[in-house]
Write a protein that holds these residues in place. Structure first.
Motif, mmCIF file in Angstrom:
data_model
loop_
_atom_site.group_PDB
_atom_site.id
_atom_site.type_symbol
_atom_site.label_atom_id
_atom_site.label_comp_id
_atom_site.label_asym_id
_atom_site.label_seq_id
_atom_site.Cartn_x
_atom_site.Cartn_y
_atom_site.Cartn_z
ATOM 1 N N LEU A 160 0.828 -1.203 0.000
ATOM 2 C CA LEU A 160 0.000 0.000 0.000
ATOM 3 C C LEU A 160 0.865 1.256 0.000
ATOM 4 C CD1 LEU A 160 -2.733 1.418 0.208
ATOM 5 C CD2 LEU A 160 -2.610 1.129 2.698
ATOM 6 N N GLU A 161 1.922 1.251 0.803
ATOM 7 C CA GLU A 161 2.830 2.404 0.850
ATOM 8 C C GLU A 161 3.520 2.601 -0.498
ATOM 9 O OE1 GLU A 161 6.606 4.153 3.456
ATOM 10 O OE2 GLU A 161 5.788 2.180 3.871
ATOM 11 N N GLN A 162 3.927 1.500 -1.135
ATOM 12 C CA GLN A 162 4.564 1.596 -2.453
ATOM 13 C C GLN A 162 3.616 2.214 -3.475
ATOM 14 O OE1 GLN A 162 5.524 -2.499 -3.097
ATOM 15 N NE2 GLN A 162 7.395 -2.457 -1.875
ATOM 16 N N ARG A 163 2.383 1.715 -3.494
ATOM 17 C CA ARG A 163 1.399 2.229 -4.452
ATOM 18 C C ARG A 163 1.060 3.690 -4.172
ATOM 19 N NH1 ARG A 163 -0.780 -1.608 -7.676
ATOM 20 N NH2 ARG A 163 -0.424 -3.788 -7.095
ATOM 21 N N THR A 164 1.007 4.041 -2.900
ATOM 22 C CA THR A 164 0.741 5.432 -2.541
ATOM 23 C C THR A 164 1.863 6.342 -3.029
ATOM 24 O OG1 THR A 164 -0.505 4.762 -0.576
ATOM 25 C CG2 THR A 164 0.355 7.020 -0.605
ATOM 26 N N ASN A 165 3.094 5.898 -2.874
ATOM 27 C CA ASN A 165 4.235 6.685 -3.340
ATOM 28 C C ASN A 165 4.231 6.836 -4.862
ATOM 29 O OD1 ASN A 165 5.275 7.154 -0.780
ATOM 30 N ND2 ASN A 165 6.519 5.289 -0.795
ATOM 31 N N VAL A 166 3.808 5.783 -5.554
ATOM 32 C CA VAL A 166 3.701 5.851 -7.021
ATOM 33 C C VAL A 166 2.677 6.905 -7.417
ATOM 34 C CG1 VAL A 166 2.912 4.607 -9.078
ATOM 35 C CG2 VAL A 166 4.483 3.496 -7.478
ATOM 36 N N LEU A 167 1.529 6.891 -6.764
ATOM 37 C CA LEU A 167 0.471 7.853 -7.089
ATOM 38 C C LEU A 167 0.904 9.285 -6.785
ATOM 39 C CD1 LEU A 167 -2.679 5.916 -5.814
ATOM 40 C CD2 LEU A 167 -1.906 6.211 -8.169
ATOM 41 N N LYS A 168 1.669 9.461 -5.718
ATOM 42 C CA LYS A 168 2.194 10.790 -5.406
ATOM 43 C C LYS A 168 3.182 11.239 -6.483
ATOM 44 C CE LYS A 168 1.842 10.521 -0.348
ATOM 45 N NZ LYS A 168 2.622 10.433 0.926
ATOM 46 N N ALA A 169 4.070 10.328 -6.891
ATOM 47 C CA ALA A 169 5.086 10.665 -7.890
ATOM 48 C C ALA A 169 4.464 11.025 -9.229
ATOM 49 C CB ALA A 169 6.053 9.491 -8.063
ATOM 50 N N LEU A 170 3.333 10.392 -9.547
ATOM 51 C CA LEU A 170 2.652 10.649 -10.823
ATOM 52 C C LEU A 170 1.632 11.782 -10.726
ATOM 53 C CD1 LEU A 170 2.056 6.949 -11.982
ATOM 54 C CD2 LEU A 170 3.695 8.576 -12.951
ATOM 55 N N ASP A 171 1.541 12.412 -9.549
ATOM 56 C CA ASP A 171 0.622 13.535 -9.315
ATOM 57 C C ASP A 171 -0.850 13.131 -9.362
ATOM 58 O OD1 ASP A 171 2.658 15.417 -8.945
ATOM 59 O OD2 ASP A 171 2.859 15.729 -11.096
ATOM 60 N N TYR A 172 -1.157 11.940 -8.861
ATOM 61 C CA TYR A 172 -2.548 11.521 -8.741
ATOM 62 C C TYR A 172 -3.109 11.885 -7.378
ATOM 63 C CZ TYR A 172 -2.264 8.908 -13.109
ATOM 64 O OH TYR A 172 -2.141 8.562 -14.434
ATOM 65 N N ILE A 173 -2.241 11.897 -6.376
ATOM 66 C CA ILE A 173 -2.637 12.330 -5.043
ATOM 67 C C ILE A 173 -1.563 13.274 -4.497
ATOM 68 C CG2 ILE A 173 -3.993 10.273 -4.504
ATOM 69 C CD1 ILE A 173 -1.651 9.212 -2.893
ATOM 70 N N ALA A 174 -1.976 14.135 -3.570
ATOM 71 C CA ALA A 174 -1.053 15.087 -2.951
ATOM 72 C C ALA A 174 -0.355 14.429 -1.760
ATOM 73 C CB ALA A 174 -1.822 16.322 -2.502
ATOM 74 N N ASP A 224 -0.769 15.041 1.278
ATOM 75 C CA ASP A 224 -1.743 14.737 2.341
ATOM 76 C C ASP A 224 -2.743 13.663 1.897
ATOM 77 O OD1 ASP A 224 -3.274 16.069 0.506
ATOM 78 O OD2 ASP A 224 -3.940 17.663 1.859
ATOM 79 N N LYS A 225 -2.482 13.061 0.717
ATOM 80 C CA LYS A 225 -3.277 11.961 0.143
ATOM 81 C C LYS A 225 -4.628 12.411 -0.398
ATOM 82 C CE LYS A 225 -1.012 8.410 2.918
ATOM 83 N NZ LYS A 225 -1.173 7.263 3.851
ATOM 84 N N SER A 226 -4.826 13.710 -0.530
ATOM 85 C CA SER A 226 -6.035 14.182 -1.196
ATOM 86 C C SER A 226 -5.908 13.918 -2.701
ATOM 87 C CB SER A 226 -6.250 15.677 -0.939
ATOM 88 O OG SER A 226 -5.134 16.426 -1.408
ATOM 89 N N VAL A 227 -7.027 13.688 -3.355
ATOM 90 C CA VAL A 227 -7.028 13.296 -4.762
ATOM 91 C C VAL A 227 -6.895 14.530 -5.649
ATOM 92 C CG1 VAL A 227 -8.305 12.114 -6.593
ATOM 93 C CG2 VAL A 227 -8.451 11.290 -4.241
ATOM 94 N N LEU A 228 -5.910 14.495 -6.548
ATOM 95 C CA LEU A 228 -5.687 15.581 -7.500
ATOM 96 C C LEU A 228 -6.453 15.307 -8.792
ATOM 97 C CD1 LEU A 228 -1.838 16.015 -6.926
ATOM 98 C CD2 LEU A 228 -3.715 17.308 -5.875
ATOM 99 N N LEU A 229 -6.351 16.218 -9.754
ATOM 100 C CA LEU A 229 -7.120 16.110 -11.000
ATOM 101 C C LEU A 229 -6.851 14.793 -11.731
ATOM 102 C CD1 LEU A 229 -9.064 17.319 -13.045
ATOM 103 C CD2 LEU A 229 -7.116 18.514 -14.096
ATOM 104 N N LYS A 230 -5.577 14.413 -11.846
ATOM 105 C CA LYS A 230 -5.263 13.163 -12.534
ATOM 106 C C LYS A 230 -5.867 11.966 -11.803
ATOM 107 C CE LYS A 230 -1.126 12.578 -14.375
ATOM 108 N NZ LYS A 230 0.357 12.580 -14.541
ATOM 109 N N GLY A 231 -5.916 12.049 -10.493
ATOM 110 C CA GLY A 231 -6.535 10.985 -9.726
ATOM 111 C C GLY A 231 -8.026 10.896 -9.986
ATOM 112 N N ARG A 232 -8.670 12.043 -10.126
ATOM 113 C CA ARG A 232 -10.111 12.059 -10.424
ATOM 114 C C ARG A 232 -10.372 11.471 -11.799
ATOM 115 N NH1 ARG A 232 -11.649 17.973 -10.186
ATOM 116 N NH2 ARG A 232 -13.661 17.141 -10.899
ATOM 117 N N VAL A 233 -9.489 11.772 -12.742
ATOM 118 C CA VAL A 233 -9.631 11.207 -14.087
ATOM 119 C C VAL A 233 -9.463 9.691 -14.038
ATOM 120 C CG1 VAL A 233 -8.524 11.046 -16.361
ATOM 121 C CG2 VAL A 233 -8.958 13.283 -15.328
#
Length: 226
Positions: free
Chosen positions: A31-45, A47-56
């Motif tokens: 879970l931590e690995q996947r979270t870091n991937v999403l942060k690196a790709l700008d899907y989540i901030a 603070d783990k809030s969902v960014l525009l790419k994450g909403r898409v």
């Protein structure tokens, strides 16, 4: 005898607890690995809030949401006509390997190269943050061109019996792929609405209507009614 049974049961419970603990640690690590991937790709901030790419990405339900999201944000689909866009997305929907080499338009061939580059880039980010991924294998596992030409011809208005003659893939597999592809087109259409891209929205809406015809969707309705 009862004491020995109780002791054996207690040992088994202890082993199970240990195994569950190890599994939990493993899951938390993943879970931590996947979270870091999403942060690196700008899907989540941070603070783990969902960014525009994450909403898409949340709009994409029928194939790899990360790859499709990157396709959208890199404007790959914008540079293709309707049948080409359908064919490109089919490579993410159809999940069987094929030795057939599809006949692609120059623009579609270029887009397929970019698609593979995007998939490998995602794989590299996953590898960087500790996931057990080979970037090249990740791309190979996600992208299959076996129905690209068939999808292109179907979206161009070619009759069903004619597209079946282009490949040795069973008719049922073709139908299932087109039905799933129709859902993918609607997913991308909805993603376009999220980012406020009316041009992409209209293109995906038109593509979804183009492939929704003839025996493919008649068979779908018959199956549903039965």
């Amino acid at each position: 005898e009862a004491a020995r049974a109780a002791s054996a049961l207690e040992k088994r419970i202890t082993r199970l607890r240990a195994a569950l603990s190890d599994d939990r640690i493993s899951l938390l690590g993943e879970l931590e690995q996947r979270t870091n991937v999403l942060k690196a790709l700008d899907y989540i901030a941070e603070d783990k809030s969902v960014l525009l790419k994450g909403r898409v990405a949340c709009e994409i339900n029928t194939c790899d949401c990360l790859i499709v999201t990157e396709l959208i944000f890199e404007n790959v689909l914008d540079e293709l006509d309707g049948p080409e866009a359908v064919a490109l997305l089919s490579t993410l929907v159809y999940q069987r390997r094929s030795d057939e080499e599809p006949q692609l338009t120059p623009d579609l061939d270029k887009a397929l190269t970019r698609l593979n580059k995007i998939a490998r880039a995602i794989g590299n980010v996953q590898l960087k943050y500790g996931m057990d991924v080979s970037p090249d294998q990740y791309a190979r596992d996600q992208i299959h061109t076996g129905l690209a030409q068939v999808a292109y011809e179907w979206a161009s208005g070619t009759k069903f019996y004619q597209i079946c003659e282009m490949t040795d893939i069973p008719e049922g597999s073709i139908v299932r792929c087109i039905l799933r592809l129709h859902e993918t087109l609607k997913d991308v259409r909805n993603a376009a609405r999220v980012i406020g891209d009316p041009k992409l929205y209209q293109k995906m809406e038109a593509c979804a209507e183009i492939i929704k015809r003839d025996i493919v969707f008649a068979a779908s309705l018959l199956s549903h009614n039965n």
